[in-house]
Enzyme design. Structure first.
Site, PDB file in Angstrom:
ATOM      1  N   SER A 104       8.945 -31.240 -18.262  1.00 58.17           N
ATOM      2  CA  SER A 104       8.097 -30.430 -16.956  1.00 58.17           C
ATOM      3  C   SER A 104       6.959 -30.734 -17.146  1.00 58.17           C
ATOM      4  CB  SER A 104       8.670 -29.078 -17.087  1.00 58.17           C
ATOM      5  OG  SER A 104       8.312 -28.417 -15.681  1.00 58.17           O
TER       6      SER A 104
ATOM      7  N   ASP B  60       7.823 -33.272 -13.813  1.00 61.93           N
ATOM      8  CA  ASP B  60       9.004 -33.532 -13.086  1.00 61.93           C
ATOM      9  C   ASP B  60       9.097 -33.023 -11.872  1.00 61.93           C
ATOM     10  OD1 ASP B  60       9.121 -30.715 -13.569  1.00 61.93           O
ATOM     11  OD2 ASP B  60      11.216 -30.590 -14.132  1.00 61.93           O
TER      12      ASP B  60
ATOM     13  N   ASP C  66       3.691 -30.892 -11.169  1.00 62.54           N
ATOM     14  CA  ASP C  66       3.939 -31.304 -12.518  1.00 62.54           C
ATOM     15  C   ASP C  66       4.675 -32.497 -13.224  1.00 62.54           C
ATOM     16  OD1 ASP C  66       6.224 -30.214 -11.372  1.00 62.54           O
ATOM     17  OD2 ASP C  66       6.595 -28.847 -13.520  1.00 62.54           O
TER      18      ASP C  66
ATOM     19  N   ASP D 139       9.017 -30.178  -9.986  1.00 62.32           N
ATOM     20  CA  ASP D 139       9.730 -29.282  -9.561  1.00 62.32           C
ATOM     21  C   ASP D 139       8.861 -28.055  -9.187  1.00 62.32           C
ATOM     22  OD1 ASP D 139       9.038 -28.185 -12.083  1.00 62.32           O
ATOM     23  OD2 ASP D 139      11.197 -27.439 -12.805  1.00 62.32           O
TER      24      ASP D 139
END
Length: 452
Positions: free
Chosen positions: A104, A248, A246, A250
């Site tokens: 992340s 990833d 960010d 999400d």
């Protein structure tokens, strides 16, 4: 061995804490638990596997794929895609499980493994515990039940995943983005192709930064944890707004046309009003965490929207939403869940919906975000402490009680352990920023003294 799963999967320094051997073993265990014995029950199980662009993701992906295939699971390898894309494809393709390799917003040396159950949903604690139990049992010597011959899993690249996911995102928008100029900061991460493609298809004029991942530069001075580049780019290009993801993708944070930050609380407030107007905000309720600014709660009360509060972590927000059928929830950090269209936080979807509200109303994001006033909030991360004792230290409890007495009814204190890093987060909210800073500083010193 301590518990492997944290608040968001298994995470650590790649090739140190998170090794290829661990990734392989956990994947075999997950196959047995999530695929419900897969081929052993006469059912040919399938998994969707994706990753962010980190260099370590290449060898960890190979280990995960090997583990799944060795357990008799067919693997659809979707390559570099956002976490919510893997979750979406797991559900859309009817797969038995999904696996995402990402840390992340963490720095490049870290990596992580997130598992999704059927339908693309994050795992409940009991499922994580079962996976750990199966992994530990076989790690100590019990042999795996391994298929042979035609029973082993087959692996193929699923290149259609990106287009399928983008089509889904654009298809759920309430209106197009024509006429908007938007700067996107992709954090050199998993959405570097997906997000620009989705915004372009929706009609926006784009300026893109942080979208050239090389495996080493993810989250490096850019993205949702480093907004300065985005703020400057929005002002320089005269854009209507900026969107930051960010690593990833999400989560989503935003910047208005003046270069001012719009955080997750403000985004939730804007989307809550938009969804209520479309009669899509079920029970006129929004779900957020104890980290949400007090100004968010006051704004929702003023607008007649009910605010349900949970513990920190988007998984707990999601649990409350699913249990009671709510449609919108999220965190101040930018994890926003729009449950009618996603099973987890989706930064690209959130950014699209936010931009759609700007386009639909003709109002600036600054004006829309003004629905709530952020009260001064200071957050200090205290590293290298024994975070396991944050709730049991008598010395720390005394310091917190003193701080709460000083703040009275005009502020609050929150101490919590990070779920992914060896640190304690100290949050203080007060009507006056200087008071918040003073109290937070003293509490941070108390954390170092009591838990160092």
């Amino acid at each position: 061995m301590g518990r492997l799963f944290g608040t968001d999967g298994v995470r650590g320094v790649a090739n140190a804490d998170l090794t290829a051997e661990l990734a392989l073993g956990l994947s075999v265990a997950a196959a047995h638990v999530l695929a419900e014995a897969g081929t052993f029950a006469g059912h040919r199980a399938t998994a969707v596997v994706g990753r962010d662009p980190r260099a370590s993701g290449e060898f960890l992906e190979a280990a995960v794929v090997a583990g799944l295939a060795s357990a008799g699971v067919d693997v659809l390898r979707v390559g570099v895609l956002p976490t919510p894309a893997v979750a979406h494809l797991t559900g859309a393709l009817g797969a038995d499980l999904g696996v995402m390799l990402s840390a992340s917003h963490n720095a490049m040396p870290d990596n992580g493994i997130k598992f999704f159950a059927r339908g693309g949903h994050k795992l409940a604690d009991e499922l994580e515990d079962r996976i750990e139990s199966v992994y530990a049992e076989h790690r100590t010597g019990a042999p795996w039940d391994r298929p042979t011959g035609a029973g082993v899993g087959r692996v193929r690249d699923y290149d259609e995943g990106l287009d399928q996911y983008v089509a889904h995102l654009v298809g759920v928008l309430p209106n197009r983005l024509d006429g908007l100029k938007i700067v996107l900061d992709e954090a050199h991460g998993a959405a570097s192709r997906v997000s620009p493609e989705a915004f372009a298809r929706a009609g926006a004029e784009l300026v893109t930064i942080g979208a050239v991942p090389d495996g080493l530069n993810i989250n490096d001075g850019c993205g949702s944890t480093h907004l300065d580049l985005l703020k400057a780019a929005v002002v320089e290009h005269g854009a209507h707004l900026g969107i930051a993801h960010d690593g990833d993708a999400d989560r989503c944070l935003a910047v208005d046309h003046t270069g001012a930050e719009v955080d997750g609380d403000q985004i939730l407030a804007v989307l809550a009003l938009a969804m209520r107007e479309r009669e899509a905000l079920r029970s006129d309720t929004v779900v957020a965490t104890v980290m949400s600014n007090l100004g968010f709660k006051l704004a929702m009360e003023r607008e007649g929207i009910r605010f349900v509060q949970t513990g920190v972590g988007d998984r707990y927000v999601l649990e409350a939403m699913k249990e009671h059928g709510y449609a919108l929830g999220g965190e101040q950090s930018g994890h926003v869940i729009i449950l009618d269209h996603a099973t987890t936080g989706d930064g690209t979807l959130t950014g699209l919906m936010l931009a759609a509200r700007v386009a639909q109303t003709g109002r600036t994001l600054r004006d829309l975000a003004g629905v709530m006033e952020r009260l001064p909030q200071v957050l200090i991360n205290v590293p290298d402490v024994d975070k396991s004792r944050v709730t049991t230290s008598a010395e720390l409890a005394t310091a917190v009680a003193e701080a709460e007495r000083e703040l009275g009814s005009t502020g609050r204190v929150l101490l919590r352990s990070s779920g992914t890093e060896p640190l304690v987060r100290v949050m203080v909210e007060a009507a006056d920023i200087e008071q918040a800073r003073s109290v937070a500083g003293r509490l941070a010193d108390s954390v170092k003294s009591a838990l160092g």
